[in-house]
Design a protein around this motif. Structure first.
Motif, PDB file in Angstrom:
ATOM      1  N   LYS A   1      11.219  -8.880   3.039  1.00 48.39           N
ATOM      2  CA  LYS A   1      10.001  -8.866   2.230  1.00 48.39           C
ATOM      3  C   LYS A   1       9.059  -7.828   2.811  1.00 48.39           C
ATOM      4  O   LYS A   1       8.883  -7.734   4.016  1.00 48.39           O
ATOM      5  CB  LYS A   1       9.327 -10.244   2.235  1.00 48.39           C
ATOM      6  CG  LYS A   1       8.005 -10.272   1.483  1.00 48.39           C
ATOM      7  CD  LYS A   1       7.302 -11.608   1.660  1.00 48.39           C
ATOM      8  CE  LYS A   1       5.953 -11.586   0.964  1.00 48.39           C
ATOM      9  NZ  LYS A   1       5.185 -12.819   1.237  1.00 48.39           N
ATOM     10  N   LEU A   2       8.460  -7.039   1.943  1.00 49.64           N
ATOM     11  CA  LEU A   2       7.471  -6.047   2.346  1.00 49.64           C
ATOM     12  C   LEU A   2       6.430  -6.019   1.232  1.00 49.64           C
ATOM     13  O   LEU A   2       6.678  -5.491   0.160  1.00 49.64           O
ATOM     14  CB  LEU A   2       8.136  -4.682   2.511  1.00 49.64           C
ATOM     15  CG  LEU A   2       7.364  -3.600   3.274  1.00 49.64           C
ATOM     16  CD1 LEU A   2       7.092  -4.045   4.696  1.00 49.64           C
ATOM     17  CD2 LEU A   2       8.151  -2.299   3.270  1.00 49.64           C
ATOM     18  N   SER A   3       5.283  -6.623   1.475  1.00 50.10           N
ATOM     19  CA  SER A   3       4.289  -6.813   0.422  1.00 50.10           C
ATOM     20  C   SER A   3       3.111  -5.870   0.632  1.00 50.10           C
ATOM     21  O   SER A   3       2.572  -5.764   1.737  1.00 50.10           O
ATOM     22  CB  SER A   3       3.800  -8.266   0.443  1.00 50.10           C
ATOM     23  OG  SER A   3       2.797  -8.482  -0.519  1.00 50.10           O
ATOM     24  N   LEU A   4       2.711  -5.168  -0.431  1.00 54.40           N
ATOM     25  CA  LEU A   4       1.628  -4.194  -0.368  1.00 54.40           C
ATOM     26  C   LEU A   4       0.558  -4.537  -1.396  1.00 54.40           C
ATOM     27  O   LEU A   4       0.837  -5.123  -2.443  1.00 54.40           O
ATOM     28  CB  LEU A   4       2.156  -2.789  -0.650  1.00 54.40           C
ATOM     29  CG  LEU A   4       3.344  -2.298   0.171  1.00 54.40           C
ATOM     30  CD1 LEU A   4       3.820  -0.959  -0.361  1.00 54.40           C
ATOM     31  CD2 LEU A   4       2.977  -2.182   1.637  1.00 54.40           C
ATOM     32  N   ASP A   5      -0.691  -4.137  -1.095  1.00 53.75           N
ATOM     33  CA  ASP A   5      -1.739  -4.279  -2.099  1.00 53.75           C
ATOM     34  C   ASP A   5      -1.778  -3.017  -2.967  1.00 53.75           C
ATOM     35  O   ASP A   5      -0.937  -2.130  -2.841  1.00 53.75           O
ATOM     36  CB  ASP A   5      -3.096  -4.574  -1.445  1.00 53.75           C
ATOM     37  CG  ASP A   5      -3.612  -3.425  -0.582  1.00 53.75           C
ATOM     38  OD1 ASP A   5      -3.063  -2.299  -0.679  1.00 53.75           O
ATOM     39  OD2 ASP A   5      -4.559  -3.631   0.192  1.00 53.75           O
ATOM     40  N   GLY A   6      -2.767  -2.935  -3.854  1.00 54.36           N
ATOM     41  CA  GLY A   6      -2.825  -1.819  -4.786  1.00 54.36           C
ATOM     42  C   GLY A   6      -3.058  -0.482  -4.144  1.00 54.36           C
ATOM     43  O   GLY A   6      -2.793   0.563  -4.747  1.00 54.36           O
ATOM     44  N   SER A   7      -3.553  -0.474  -2.898  1.00 54.26           N
ATOM     45  CA  SER A   7      -3.773   0.781  -2.179  1.00 54.26           C
ATOM     46  C   SER A   7      -2.664   1.070  -1.177  1.00 54.26           C
ATOM     47  O   SER A   7      -2.797   1.922  -0.320  1.00 54.26           O
ATOM     48  CB  SER A   7      -5.125   0.731  -1.449  1.00 54.26           C
ATOM     49  OG  SER A   7      -6.180   0.620  -2.357  1.00 54.26           O
ATOM     50  N   CYS A   8      -1.577   0.306  -1.294  1.00 53.11           N
ATOM     51  CA  CYS A   8      -0.412   0.472  -0.422  1.00 53.11           C
ATOM     52  C   CYS A   8      -0.690   0.072   1.019  1.00 53.11           C
ATOM     53  O   CYS A   8      -0.051   0.549   1.940  1.00 53.11           O
ATOM     54  CB  CYS A   8       0.136   1.897  -0.487  1.00 53.11           C
ATOM     55  SG  CYS A   8       1.933   1.940  -0.273  1.00 53.11           S
ATOM     56  N   HIS A   9      -1.682  -0.789   1.222  1.00 54.61           N
ATOM     57  CA  HIS A   9      -1.825  -1.474   2.502  1.00 54.61           C
ATOM     58  C   HIS A   9      -0.796  -2.600   2.558  1.00 54.61           C
ATOM     59  O   HIS A   9      -0.501  -3.236   1.537  1.00 54.61           O
ATOM     60  CB  HIS A   9      -3.198  -2.143   2.628  1.00 54.61           C
ATOM     61  CG  HIS A   9      -4.346  -1.230   2.807  1.00 54.61           C
ATOM     62  ND1 HIS A   9      -5.139  -0.817   1.764  1.00 54.61           N
ATOM     63  CD2 HIS A   9      -4.869  -0.670   3.921  1.00 54.61           C
ATOM     64  CE1 HIS A   9      -6.108  -0.054   2.229  1.00 54.61           C
ATOM     65  NE2 HIS A   9      -5.956   0.058   3.530  1.00 54.61           N
TER      66      HIS A   9
ATOM     67  N   HIS B   1      -0.053  -6.187   2.860  1.00 57.49           N
ATOM     68  CA  HIS B   1      -1.000  -7.261   2.546  1.00 57.49           C
ATOM     69  C   HIS B   1      -0.295  -8.431   1.863  1.00 57.49           C
ATOM     70  O   HIS B   1       0.564  -8.247   1.012  1.00 57.49           O
ATOM     71  CB  HIS B   1      -2.091  -6.729   1.605  1.00 57.49           C
ATOM     72  CG  HIS B   1      -3.027  -7.788   1.107  1.00 57.49           C
ATOM     73  ND1 HIS B   1      -4.040  -8.304   1.887  1.00 57.49           N
ATOM     74  CD2 HIS B   1      -3.098  -8.437  -0.093  1.00 57.49           C
ATOM     75  CE1 HIS B   1      -4.708  -9.208   1.191  1.00 57.49           C
ATOM     76  NE2 HIS B   1      -4.154  -9.315  -0.014  1.00 57.49           N
ATOM     77  N   ALA B   2      -0.673  -9.653   2.282  1.00 58.74           N
ATOM     78  CA  ALA B   2      -0.270 -10.872   1.582  1.00 58.74           C
ATOM     79  C   ALA B   2      -1.280 -11.954   1.956  1.00 58.74           C
ATOM     80  O   ALA B   2      -1.915 -11.876   3.008  1.00 58.74           O
ATOM     81  CB  ALA B   2       1.145 -11.300   1.965  1.00 58.74           C
TER      82      ALA B   2
ATOM     83  N   TYR C   1      -3.653  -8.423   6.360  1.00 56.40           N
ATOM     84  CA  TYR C   1      -4.700  -8.505   5.344  1.00 56.40           C
ATOM     85  C   TYR C   1      -5.186  -7.094   5.078  1.00 56.40           C
ATOM     86  O   TYR C   1      -5.843  -6.491   5.922  1.00 56.40           O
ATOM     87  CB  TYR C   1      -5.847  -9.390   5.850  1.00 56.40           C
ATOM     88  CG  TYR C   1      -7.049  -9.464   4.932  1.00 56.40           C
ATOM     89  CD1 TYR C   1      -7.142 -10.450   3.954  1.00 56.40           C
ATOM     90  CD2 TYR C   1      -8.097  -8.559   5.056  1.00 56.40           C
ATOM     91  CE1 TYR C   1      -8.244 -10.521   3.119  1.00 56.40           C
ATOM     92  CE2 TYR C   1      -9.206  -8.619   4.222  1.00 56.40           C
ATOM     93  CZ  TYR C   1      -9.276  -9.607   3.256  1.00 56.40           C
ATOM     94  OH  TYR C   1     -10.370  -9.675   2.425  1.00 56.40           O
ATOM     95  N   HIS C   2      -4.791  -6.521   3.934  1.00 55.72           N
ATOM     96  CA  HIS C   2      -5.158  -5.154   3.566  1.00 55.72           C
ATOM     97  C   HIS C   2      -4.945  -4.177   4.727  1.00 55.72           C
ATOM     98  O   HIS C   2      -5.807  -3.379   5.066  1.00 55.72           O
ATOM     99  CB  HIS C   2      -6.599  -5.104   3.084  1.00 55.72           C
ATOM    100  CG  HIS C   2      -6.848  -5.928   1.852  1.00 55.72           C
ATOM    101  ND1 HIS C   2      -6.221  -5.677   0.654  1.00 55.72           N
ATOM    102  CD2 HIS C   2      -7.635  -7.028   1.651  1.00 55.72           C
ATOM    103  CE1 HIS C   2      -6.623  -6.574  -0.253  1.00 55.72           C
ATOM    104  NE2 HIS C   2      -7.461  -7.403   0.321  1.00 55.72           N
ATOM    105  N   GLY C   3      -3.782  -4.296   5.361  1.00 53.84           N
ATOM    106  CA  GLY C   3      -3.406  -3.369   6.413  1.00 53.84           C
ATOM    107  C   GLY C   3      -3.776  -3.784   7.821  1.00 53.84           C
ATOM    108  O   GLY C   3      -3.341  -3.168   8.787  1.00 53.84           O
ATOM    109  N   ILE C   4      -4.570  -4.846   7.968  1.00 54.12           N
ATOM    110  CA  ILE C   4      -4.980  -5.329   9.294  1.00 54.12           C
ATOM    111  C   ILE C   4      -4.111  -6.517   9.666  1.00 54.12           C
ATOM    112  O   ILE C   4      -4.016  -7.491   8.911  1.00 54.12           O
ATOM    113  CB  ILE C   4      -6.464  -5.758   9.306  1.00 54.12           C
ATOM    114  CG1 ILE C   4      -7.357  -4.634   8.773  1.00 54.12           C
ATOM    115  CG2 ILE C   4      -6.881  -6.173  10.715  1.00 54.12           C
ATOM    116  CD1 ILE C   4      -7.298  -3.360   9.558  1.00 54.12           C
ATOM    117  N   ARG C   5      -3.471  -6.445  10.826  1.00 52.44           N
ATOM    118  CA  ARG C   5      -2.607  -7.551  11.231  1.00 52.44           C
ATOM    119  C   ARG C   5      -3.428  -8.770  11.603  1.00 52.44           C
ATOM    120  O   ARG C   5      -4.434  -8.677  12.306  1.00 52.44           O
ATOM    121  CB  ARG C   5      -1.726  -7.143  12.423  1.00 52.44           C
ATOM    122  CG  ARG C   5      -0.527  -8.066  12.621  1.00 52.44           C
ATOM    123  CD  ARG C   5       0.230  -7.725  13.883  1.00 52.44           C
ATOM    124  NE  ARG C   5      -0.588  -7.982  15.057  1.00 52.44           N
ATOM    125  CZ  ARG C   5      -0.726  -9.186  15.613  1.00 52.44           C
ATOM    126  NH1 ARG C   5      -0.122 -10.232  15.099  1.00 52.44           N
ATOM    127  NH2 ARG C   5      -1.478  -9.345  16.684  1.00 52.44           N
TER     128      ARG C   5
END
Length: 354
Positions: A221-229, A231-232, A249-253
């Protein structure tokens, strides 16, 4: 001698975005690797590097590679460093420089810096695009899992600095090289190009050594937000077959204690013990000042009409948190705005906001 490419036709110009999209679509592969294909690809790489064929060890995740190194005390980090440098120099950079010699410098940098990267910015936001930043996030997750081995992890990381993240190669190199070879008909070393593309298409993470090669499977699984961060929410953004996972969270671990909980359920009390400034900022942003005021003790400093100046009576941020609560006379709902802590009155806070 071939002529130097000095410009692009309109048709070639239009192809750039197609090549960029081709490789962007390959970024988030999560299907299991085929070990037979991966073995064949690695053998091609070693053949291209003129190295003897290695012993190949497969793992379900990079965590498995780290555990293998920790448990078996591989002493010769230089072997991995030499193999990585040879791969970078004799395959990736060899192909790239071979193309550079066939293209006018201005055209080369126009295509790569202004066009390929510009498309990445347009589609995903270049600052956030470096998915392979992914490798750093995975390493941080490994450190959290192996916290009892902190004394050995630094030396292990010295090995993993030489780890080949095929996603990174795919993004930074293959799109450019593929465009020059296929769209502009640049000549190239077919053996090396075949070895490189086979490795990228067949493997997840690869650690080359002169006698041994470690291969990690891709994430399931590799989940990204709309800006390709990465994120889940309430679940891992990266997950491997062996259960190793990382919450982001939006690229922040995020540590597991936050990541496994949906942000809507995050608790203000966590702010009292959180020491990391960036994590505190995320918690404040997601929890919201209204909920924080309800769950933590506040001190009323001043009132002015429908506005109240408040202070949260806890050290939840690097500077004191002062808020202006603005009550809507119709709905009676209160909107909270953070204001500088040196403001003394509610009226001053209103003037500062306006």
């Amino acid at each position: 001698m071939r002529e130097i490419i000095t410009g692009l036709t309109p048709q070639q110009q239009a192809l750039i975005s197609i090549y960029r999209e081709k490789w962007l679509n390959a970024i988030c592969l999560t299907r299991p690797i085929d070990r037979a294909e991966a073995t064949a690809a690695i053998q091609l790489v070693y053949q291209a590097l003129d190295l003897p064929q290695p012993k190949i060890l497969f793992f379900d995740s990079p965590l498995g590679i780290v555990k293998e190194i920790l448990e078996n005390s591989y002493p010769n980090n230089r072997s991995f460093e030499r193999a990585y440098n040879k791969f970078s120099r004799q395959i990736v950079n060899h192909l790239d420089l071979g193309i550079y010699d066939q293209v006018e410098e201005e055209v080369y940098y126009y295509i790569y810096e202004r066009e390929i990267n510009r498309l990445a910015f347009k589609m995903y936001g270049w600052e956030t695009w470096r998915v392979p930043d992914l490798w750093r996030k995975i390493w941080e997750g490994i450190c959290e899992v192996l916290i009892d081995h902190q004394d050995k992890l630094y030396s292990t990381f010295r090995f993993l600095e030489n780890c080949i993240d095929t996603i990174m190669i795919r993004d930074y190199k293959l799109c450019k090289i593929d465009f020059f070879i296929s769209a502009l008909n640049c000549h190239y070393d077919r053996e090396k190009w075949h070895a490189l593309t086979s490795l990228v298409r067949s493997c997840g993470f690869v650690l080359l050594g002169e006698q041994v090669c470690f291969v990690s499977d891709r994430p399931r699984k590799l989940s990204l937000d709309g800006s390709c961060h990465l994120h889940a929410e309430g679940e891992p953004a990266i997950k491997f077959a062996d259960g190793f996972r990382a919450y982001l969270y939006h690229g922040i671990r995020l540590p597991k204690k936050y990541g496994k909980v949906c942000p809507k359920e995050w608790r203000s009390q966590w702010l009292l013990s959180e020491e990391d400034d960036e994590l505190r900022r995320i918690l404040i942003q997601e929890i919201g000042y209204e909920k924080i005021c309800k769950e933590l003790q506040t001190i009323q400093l001043d009132c002015w009409g429908e506005c109240t100046l408040l202070k949260i009576d806890s050290d939840i941020d690097v500077i004191p948190v002062h808020l202006l609560g603005i009550s809507d006379p119709t709905t009676k709902k209160i909107r909270f705005c953070r204001v500088p802590p040196d403001l003394q009155t509610a009226k001053q806070a209103v003037e500062w906001i306006n």
